[in-house]
Design a protein around this motif. Structure first.
Motif, PDB file in Angstrom:
ATOM      1  N   LEU A 228      37.469   6.957 -11.460  1.00 16.21           N
ATOM      2  CA  LEU A 228      38.645   7.004 -12.321  1.00 16.21           C
ATOM      3  C   LEU A 228      38.210   6.765 -13.751  1.00 16.21           C
ATOM      4  CD1 LEU A 228      39.696   3.922 -13.386  1.00 16.21           C
ATOM      5  CD2 LEU A 228      40.209   3.710 -10.960  1.00 16.21           C
ATOM      6  N   THR A 229      39.030   7.242 -14.675  1.00 16.04           N
ATOM      7  CA  THR A 229      38.828   6.945 -16.084  1.00 16.04           C
ATOM      8  C   THR A 229      40.199   6.797 -16.719  1.00 16.04           C
ATOM      9  OG1 THR A 229      37.676   7.604 -18.122  1.00 16.04           O
ATOM     10  CG2 THR A 229      38.736   9.348 -16.873  1.00 16.04           C
ATOM     11  N   PHE A 230      40.261   6.015 -17.806  1.00 16.37           N
ATOM     12  CA  PHE A 230      41.549   5.665 -18.399  1.00 16.37           C
ATOM     13  C   PHE A 230      41.457   5.756 -19.914  1.00 16.37           C
ATOM     14  CE2 PHE A 230      44.724   2.491 -19.861  1.00 16.37           C
ATOM     15  CZ  PHE A 230      45.852   3.087 -19.318  1.00 16.37           C
ATOM     16  N   ASP A 231      42.530   6.269 -20.508  1.00 22.21           N
ATOM     17  CA  ASP A 231      42.651   6.401 -21.958  1.00 22.21           C
ATOM     18  C   ASP A 231      43.613   5.314 -22.444  1.00 22.21           C
ATOM     19  OD1 ASP A 231      43.280   7.097 -24.553  1.00 22.21           O
ATOM     20  OD2 ASP A 231      43.492   9.234 -24.148  1.00 22.21           O
ATOM     21  N   PRO A 232      43.088   4.177 -22.951  1.00 21.53           N
ATOM     22  CA  PRO A 232      43.974   3.069 -23.325  1.00 21.53           C
ATOM     23  C   PRO A 232      44.849   3.369 -24.533  1.00 21.53           C
ATOM     24  CG  PRO A 232      41.708   2.588 -23.964  1.00 21.53           C
ATOM     25  CD  PRO A 232      41.664   3.849 -23.159  1.00 21.53           C
ATOM     26  N   THR A 233      44.469   4.349 -25.347  1.00 18.52           N
ATOM     27  CA  THR A 233      45.290   4.714 -26.504  1.00 18.52           C
ATOM     28  C   THR A 233      46.550   5.441 -26.065  1.00 18.52           C
ATOM     29  OG1 THR A 233      43.304   4.886 -27.874  1.00 18.52           O
ATOM     30  CG2 THR A 233      45.301   5.950 -28.691  1.00 18.52           C
ATOM     31  N   ARG A 234      46.405   6.354 -25.131  1.00 20.94           N
ATOM     32  CA  ARG A 234      47.537   7.159 -24.657  1.00 20.94           C
ATOM     33  C   ARG A 234      48.115   6.639 -23.351  1.00 20.94           C
ATOM     34  NH1 ARG A 234      43.534   9.406 -27.063  1.00 20.94           N
ATOM     35  NH2 ARG A 234      43.844  10.885 -28.772  1.00 20.94           N
ATOM     36  N   ILE A 238      43.131   9.339 -14.991  1.00 17.68           N
ATOM     37  CA  ILE A 238      42.929  10.379 -13.981  1.00 17.68           C
ATOM     38  C   ILE A 238      41.877   9.884 -12.999  1.00 17.68           C
ATOM     39  CG2 ILE A 238      41.132  11.624 -15.280  1.00 17.68           C
ATOM     40  CD1 ILE A 238      42.590  14.241 -14.312  1.00 17.68           C
ATOM     41  N   SER A 239      42.020  10.278 -11.751  1.00 16.05           N
ATOM     42  CA  SER A 239      41.106   9.823 -10.705  1.00 16.05           C
ATOM     43  C   SER A 239      40.715  10.985  -9.814  1.00 16.05           C
ATOM     44  CB  SER A 239      41.757   8.705  -9.878  1.00 16.05           C
ATOM     45  OG  SER A 239      43.030   9.099  -9.402  1.00 16.05           O
ATOM     46  N   GLY A 240      39.572  10.822  -9.140  1.00 19.34           N
ATOM     47  CA  GLY A 240      39.063  11.853  -8.245  1.00 19.34           C
ATOM     48  C   GLY A 240      38.610  11.248  -6.929  1.00 19.34           C
ATOM     49  N   SER A 241      38.442  12.108  -5.935  1.00 22.43           N
ATOM     50  CA  SER A 241      38.038  11.653  -4.606  1.00 22.43           C
ATOM     51  C   SER A 241      37.137  12.703  -3.974  1.00 22.43           C
ATOM     52  CB  SER A 241      39.273  11.395  -3.739  1.00 22.43           C
ATOM     53  OG  SER A 241      39.874  12.617  -3.360  1.00 22.43           O
ATOM     54  N   SER A 242      37.006  12.634  -2.660  1.00 26.06           N
ATOM     55  CA  SER A 242      36.176  13.607  -1.945  1.00 26.06           C
ATOM     56  C   SER A 242      36.924  14.914  -1.692  1.00 26.06           C
ATOM     57  CB  SER A 242      35.715  13.017  -0.611  1.00 26.06           C
ATOM     58  OG  SER A 242      36.835  12.660   0.189  1.00 26.06           O
ATOM     59  N   ASN A 267      36.236  23.413  -5.465  1.00 26.69           N
ATOM     60  CA  ASN A 267      35.440  22.793  -4.409  1.00 26.69           C
ATOM     61  C   ASN A 267      35.692  21.285  -4.394  1.00 26.69           C
ATOM     62  OD1 ASN A 267      33.986  25.272  -3.704  1.00 26.69           O
ATOM     63  ND2 ASN A 267      33.017  25.034  -5.704  1.00 26.69           N
ATOM     64  N   PRO A 268      35.606  20.664  -3.235  1.00 23.86           N
ATOM     65  CA  PRO A 268      35.922  19.234  -3.148  1.00 23.86           C
ATOM     66  C   PRO A 268      34.801  18.349  -3.682  1.00 23.86           C
ATOM     67  CG  PRO A 268      35.241  20.071  -1.001  1.00 23.86           C
ATOM     68  CD  PRO A 268      35.314  21.261  -1.915  1.00 23.86           C
ATOM     69  N   GLY A 269      35.188  17.123  -4.059  1.00 23.88           N
ATOM     70  CA  GLY A 269      34.226  16.085  -4.403  1.00 23.88           C
ATOM     71  C   GLY A 269      33.948  15.936  -5.872  1.00 23.88           C
ATOM     72  N   VAL A 270      34.266  14.760  -6.429  1.00 20.78           N
ATOM     73  CA  VAL A 270      34.002  14.440  -7.828  1.00 20.78           C
ATOM     74  C   VAL A 270      33.306  13.085  -7.882  1.00 20.78           C
ATOM     75  CG1 VAL A 270      34.999  14.040 -10.115  1.00 20.78           C
ATOM     76  CG2 VAL A 270      36.016  15.735  -8.601  1.00 20.78           C
ATOM     77  N   SER A 271      32.166  13.041  -8.568  1.00 27.57           N
ATOM     78  CA  SER A 271      31.401  11.805  -8.679  1.00 27.57           C
ATOM     79  C   SER A 271      31.878  10.920  -9.815  1.00 27.57           C
ATOM     80  CB  SER A 271      29.912  12.118  -8.904  1.00 27.57           C
ATOM     81  OG  SER A 271      29.385  12.929  -7.898  1.00 27.57           O
ATOM     82  N   GLN A 272      32.229  11.539 -10.941  1.00 31.86           N
ATOM     83  CA  GLN A 272      32.580  10.766 -12.129  1.00 31.86           C
ATOM     84  C   GLN A 272      33.477  11.592 -13.042  1.00 31.86           C
ATOM     85  OE1 GLN A 272      29.363   9.293 -14.826  1.00 31.86           O
ATOM     86  NE2 GLN A 272      30.071   7.283 -14.192  1.00 31.86           N
ATOM     87  N   LEU A 273      34.319  10.885 -13.799  1.00 31.59           N
ATOM     88  CA  LEU A 273      35.198  11.486 -14.796  1.00 31.59           C
ATOM     89  C   LEU A 273      34.998  10.753 -16.114  1.00 31.59           C
ATOM     90  CD1 LEU A 273      38.357  11.601 -12.526  1.00 31.59           C
ATOM     91  CD2 LEU A 273      37.236  13.639 -13.440  1.00 31.59           C
ATOM     92  N   CYS A 274      35.084  11.487 -17.229  1.00 30.92           N
ATOM     93  CA  CYS A 274      34.871  10.864 -18.535  1.00 30.92           C
ATOM     94  C   CYS A 274      35.747  11.557 -19.575  1.00 30.92           C
ATOM     95  CB  CYS A 274      33.396  10.950 -18.932  1.00 30.92           C
ATOM     96  SG  CYS A 274      32.992  10.026 -20.426  1.00 30.92           S
ATOM     97  N   ILE A 275      36.421  10.755 -20.394  1.00 28.64           N
ATOM     98  CA  ILE A 275      37.245  11.254 -21.487  1.00 28.64           C
ATOM     99  C   ILE A 275      36.493  11.050 -22.792  1.00 28.64           C
ATOM    100  CG2 ILE A 275      39.438  11.016 -22.727  1.00 28.64           C
ATOM    101  CD1 ILE A 275      40.550   9.753 -20.104  1.00 28.64           C
TER     102      ILE A 275
END
Length: 346
Positions: A228-234, A238-242, A267-275
């Motif tokens: 998951l990653t979070f935008d504290p300003t806004r 958003i989060s991801g899974s398998s 396609n399935p599967g997300v390792s990391q998210l970044c804003i």
């Protein structure tokens, strides 16, 4: 190489669909690649502010932390401090030359990098056997809060650094399974820090750290929340899974989590998210070896980057003070780091 202001992204033909069947423009290539990490790249972290050379820190599955000089495109140093255990998280403090690393040896290590040193300052034993990465919140120039998964599967501990004084332990009453990912932040609307946590059962929990209480809970995924990653300003995250779906959500004025839909991937599967720090881009590291780039405001698909030959494990945006120099890095199981210049200001 793709260099275009996101403010002008109406001129960019997006993907024909989220299934990645075709693009009106060929996907860009990395501006250069870093090799020699010797293992899968589990974590990436930029430090490009100040007068020193811009640096990229990487943590590998072979237990090494590489410090890459982005001017020379070579390693300045290699740190081996977790007895060969996989490094799952690296981060630096802005206030001084301190590197923090987390390994599968259940240790969090603090390193002094001042004046060319690479000295171990201290360590913290976590007891966690999982893959949950730490989260750090700098509360002053000399102190920080560090959150990490504890010895019990659902347990999150928060300590103060450098004293290592324990602030609290967060343990949900309901059975939500192992803690998978966490994000510690300080919103303007609250007097104290909050923590977002994703769990094995697919739920997201929002914790009030000061009160040690749950403010809100939603079921974001049918499978474990992998990242998951979070935008504290806004106040959006958003989060991801398998599975194939990214789940988008926000905090309302009463600190309630509200689901907002999301994105369906090919396609399935997300390792990391970044804003990106300017709040314009979102990048996802895919198990299908692709990095996907979206406009963060509307989750509009902008590019699918196909360079790596194995799953992408990590993705990070640089903290260059000059927007024209901003980079994105992706680390893969193929032991390579790709560097990209994407949608920068002209």
């Amino acid at each position: 190489m793709l260099k275009l202001s996101v403010a002008d992204d109406a001129n960019v033909q997006p993907l024909a669909s989220l299934n990645d069947h075709r693009m009106s423009h060929p996907p860009p290539s990395p501006i250069y690649t870093l090799r020699g990490a010797g293992g899968p790249l589990n974590s990436l972290h930029f430090r490009c502010y100040g007068e020193d050379a811009p640096l990229l820190f990487s943590g590998s599955g072979k237990g090494c932390i590489h410090i890459w000089n982005l001017n020379t495109r070579r390693t300045n140093k290699v740190i081996e401090g977790h007895s060969g255990s996989s490094i799952i998280w690296v981060c630096t403090k802005r206030s001084k030359d301190t590197l923090i690393s987390q390994g599968r040896d259940m240790q969090i290590c603090l390193w002094d990098l001042g004046e060319g040193r690479c000295d171990l300052l201290d360590s913290v034993w976590t007891g966690s056997v999982g893959f949950c990465q730490c989260s750090m919140l700098e509360t002053s120039p000399i102190s920080s809060l560090l959150a990490f998964a504890g010895q019990q599967t659902e347990e999150i501990k928060i300590i103060e650094l450098p004293s290592k004084i324990q602030i609290c332990t967060l343990m949900p009453v309901a059975k939500v399974g192992m803690v998978m990912c966490i994000n510690l932040f300080q919103p303007d609307s609250c007097p104290g820090p909050l923590l977002l946590a994703g769990y094995e059962e697919g739920s997201l929990l929002l914790w009030d750290v000061t009160q040690q209480s749950i403010l809100s809970q939603v079921k974001a995924h049918p499978d474990p929340v992998m990242c998951l990653t979070f935008d504290p300003t806004r106040l959006r995250g958003i989060s991801g899974s398998s599975e194939k779906n990214l789940s988008s959500w926000k905090l309302d004025e009463k600190n309630n989590l509200q689901l907002q839909g999301g994105v369906t991937l090919a396609n399935p599967g997300v390792s990391q998210l970044c804003i990106r720090e300017d709040g314009k881009l979102l990048a996802s590291a895919g198990w299908d070896s692709r990095v996907r780039v979206f406009g963060w405001k509307k989750l509009r698909p902008l590019a699918v980057l196909q360079y790596h030959t194995d799953m992408v494990l990590s993705v990070a945006f640089s903290d260059h003070q000059d927007p024209r120099q901003r980079l994105m890095a992706a680390g893969s199981k193929d032991q390579r780091i790709s560097l990209w210049s994407l949608y920068n200001e002209s």
